[in-house]
Design a protein around this motif. Structure first.
Motif, short mmCIF file in Angstrom:
data_model
loop_
_atom_site.label_atom_id
_atom_site.label_comp_id
_atom_site.label_asym_id
_atom_site.label_seq_id
_atom_site.Cartn_x
_atom_site.Cartn_y
_atom_site.Cartn_z
N PRO A 155 0.83 -1.21 0.00
CA PRO A 155 0.00 0.00 0.00
C PRO A 155 0.86 1.26 0.00
N GLY A 172 0.70 5.66 -0.13
CA GLY A 172 -0.14 6.85 -0.01
C GLY A 172 0.10 7.83 -1.16
N SER A 205 -4.33 2.09 0.29
CA SER A 205 -3.73 2.78 1.45
C SER A 205 -4.75 3.67 2.15
N TYR A 264 -4.29 3.14 9.16
CA TYR A 264 -3.53 3.69 10.29
C TYR A 264 -4.55 3.90 11.39
N THR A 271 -1.27 -0.88 9.83
CA THR A 271 0.15 -0.52 9.80
C THR A 271 0.52 0.07 11.16
N ASP A 324 7.88 -7.13 2.94
CA ASP A 324 8.28 -6.11 1.97
C ASP A 324 9.47 -5.34 2.50
N GLY A 357 6.88 -1.91 -3.03
CA GLY A 357 6.23 -0.61 -3.02
C GLY A 357 6.74 0.27 -4.13
C1 LIG Z 1 5.47 6.67 -1.63
C2 LIG Z 1 5.19 5.66 -0.56
C3 LIG Z 1 4.03 5.78 0.20
C4 LIG Z 1 3.74 4.82 1.17
N1 LIG Z 1 2.56 4.92 1.86
C5 LIG Z 1 2.22 3.94 2.73
C6 LIG Z 1 0.94 3.95 3.35
O1 LIG Z 1 0.12 4.82 3.11
N2 LIG Z 1 0.66 2.93 4.20
C7 LIG Z 1 1.54 1.91 4.47
O2 LIG Z 1 1.24 1.02 5.25
N3 LIG Z 1 2.76 1.89 3.89
C8 LIG Z 1 3.11 2.86 3.01
N4 LIG Z 1 4.31 2.81 2.38
C9 LIG Z 1 5.21 1.68 2.64
C10 LIG Z 1 4.92 0.53 1.70
O3 LIG Z 1 3.70 -0.09 1.99
C11 LIG Z 1 6.02 -0.55 1.80
O4 LIG Z 1 6.16 -0.94 3.13
C12 LIG Z 1 7.36 -0.08 1.26
O5 LIG Z 1 7.21 0.72 0.11
C13 LIG Z 1 8.20 -1.30 0.90
O6 LIG Z 1 9.48 -0.94 0.53
P1 LIG Z 1 9.97 -0.76 -0.99
O7 LIG Z 1 9.42 0.54 -1.43
O8 LIG Z 1 11.44 -0.79 -0.85
O9 LIG Z 1 9.40 -1.93 -1.78
C14 LIG Z 1 4.64 3.75 1.42
C15 LIG Z 1 5.79 3.65 0.65
C16 LIG Z 1 6.07 4.57 -0.34
C17 LIG Z 1 7.30 4.40 -1.18
#
Ligand SMILES: Cc1cc2nc3c(=O)[nH]c(=O)nc-3n(C[C@H](O)[C@H](O)[C@H](O)COP(=O)(O)O)c2cc1C
Length: 393
Positions: A97, A99, A126, A150, A176, A321, A344
């Motif tokens: 997910p 944001g 998200s 959240y 989360t 992840d 992500g």
């Molecule tokens: C731009 C961005 C926004 C994110 N927003 C959320 C979010 O809203 N909720 C959440 O649980 N994790 C969020 N994450 C974390 C991702 O769910 C995930 O844990 C993470 O991107 C994994 O790492 P990677 O980008 O190296 O694959 C976000 C990550 C990124 C890059």
């Protein structure tokens, strides 16, 4: 002379390819993404917390891992199908997910949800998504989505969001838990991507250099359509409303009582926390350090996965992840004990690089790489690489 030219022509196939087709790795897609959007958007996605140590640690630990080939195994048809809480999927990985994806592409969630649906993988919307639960459900992809929550300071609002997700048909809930306070990402502060946003000359210049992006962003309604829209909260209030520093295991127990469907807890890195969450009846431990966007000194997610799998044993469902940049990384995480793997940033790079086509390209790259990785280690299926387990020597 003419003859040899004609001969060369018959050997070489002349075809024009798009920049996306010429992207053969996630790094290629990332570089293409960087050229397509303003710096403020790219760095919001690409950046890490504090001095960026954990982003690098995640990637380096996955790259340092070894997959020892077994030879003389029939790998002529590698089977990537996996199991997600009893439902079959086409590949063992999905999209974490994220944001504000509409910053990256106006039809972000549509593209991400469609890409997932083609592989029978649920899309995880998200809490800071740019579509509502209803809109994602109405897309009718044929695979119910999950909702990521959240735990809001206002528990009535949190409960309302869960009920809304349920009514819209969300199959599962991801809570989360690694954001007791928002992480500090220096690039966002430099670029003015704060709450509320501050336009500074640097970010304004970057935006004006990408009129195409600006045009489609404004045309899409920006980030006004949100998965938290029904709470009436304004984007500028998010920091206060959405993240509660006082959330504890009691809140998780409360959610478990309210949410009767599958429940995952995301952001677990310590085996004791994994055990405590399982004792409360959580269905999935989602090992993650938020892609290095929260704590500046968190352990590499892969190390945490190994420790947690070692503590909880083979049975509990563990997802993973943080740092996945190739199909080989997916294979490493599966071998280390993950039941399902998420990425992500790679998919958001895909969105920036080319919308739905970019998301498809990222799925293709990761799939091809994973098939090759499994074939080269003599694992004809996901079950084979998982059964092999981490190296013990
Ligand atoms: C731009 C961005 C926004 C994110 N927003 C959320 C979010 O809203 N909720 C959440 O649980 N994790 C969020 N994450 C974390 C991702 O769910 C995930 O844990 C993470 O991107 C994994 O790492 P990677 O980008 O190296 O694959 C976000 C990550 C990124 C890059």
């Amino acid at each position: 002379m003419v003859r040899s030219i004609l001969q060369i022509r018959s050997w070489v196939s002349w075809g024009w390819s798009t920049p996306l087709e010429r992207a053969h790795s996630i790094e290629d897609v990332r570089l293409l993404a960087r050229s397509k959007v303003p710096r403020v958007v790219f760095e919001f996605v690409d950046g890490g917390a504090e001095d960026g140590v954990v982003v690098r640690r995640n990637e380096e630990s996955l790259r340092a891992a070894e997959l020892v080939p077994r030879v003389l195994v029939d790998v002529s048809a590698v089977d990537l199908s996996a199991d997600l809480l009893g439902t079959p999927t086409v590949v063992p990985f999905g999209i974490a997910p994220t944001g504000l994806p509409a910053l990256s592409h106006p039809h972000a969630e549509d593209a991400l949800a469609d890409g997932c649906a083609r592989r029978q993988v649920p899309f995880v919307l998200s809490s800071m998504g740019t579509r509502s639960n209803d809109e994602v459900a109405a897309r009718g992809t044929g695979r119910a989505h999950w909702f990521q929550l959240y735990v809001w300071r206002d528990r009535v609002a949190a409960r309302g969001l869960m009920e809304e997700a349920r009514e819209a048909g969300a199959e599962g809930l991801v809570v989360t838990v690694d954001v007791p306070v928002p992480g500090f990402r220096p690039a966002d502060v430099r670029n003015g991507l704060t709450v509320p946003p501050t336009i500074n000359p640097r970010s304004a210049f970057g935006i004006l250099r990408h009129p195409g992006w600006l045009w489609s962003f404004l045309g899409s309604g920006g980030v006004d359509r949100c998965s938290f829209g029904s709470t009436g909260a304004a984007l500028s209030d998010l920091g206060h409303q959405m993240f509660d520093s006082a959330v504890t295991f009691e809140d998780l127990a409360w959610i478990r009582r309210i949410w009767d469907g599958p429940l995952a807890v995301k952001g677990v890195l310590d085996p004791r926390d994994a055990r405590a969450a399982l004792d409360l009846g959580v269905d999935v431990i989602w090992v993650s350090n938020h892609g290095g966007r929260q704590s500046g000194r968190a352990p590499a997610a892969l190390e945490a996965l190994r420790r947690i799998r070692g503590e909880v044993g083979a049975d509990p469902v563990v997802w993973f992840d943080s740092g996945i940049r190739s199909g080989q990384d997916v294979a490493v995480a599966l071998q280390a004990g993950a039941d399902f793997v998420f990425a992500g940033r790679p998919f958001i790079y895909g969105l920036m690089a080319g919308g739905a086509a970019g998301v498809e390209r990222v799925f293709e790259i990761l799939t091809d790489e994973l098939v090759r990785a499994l074939a080269l280690v003599g694992a004809p299926s996901v079950a084979h690489i998982r059964e092999r387990g981490p190296r013990t020597d």
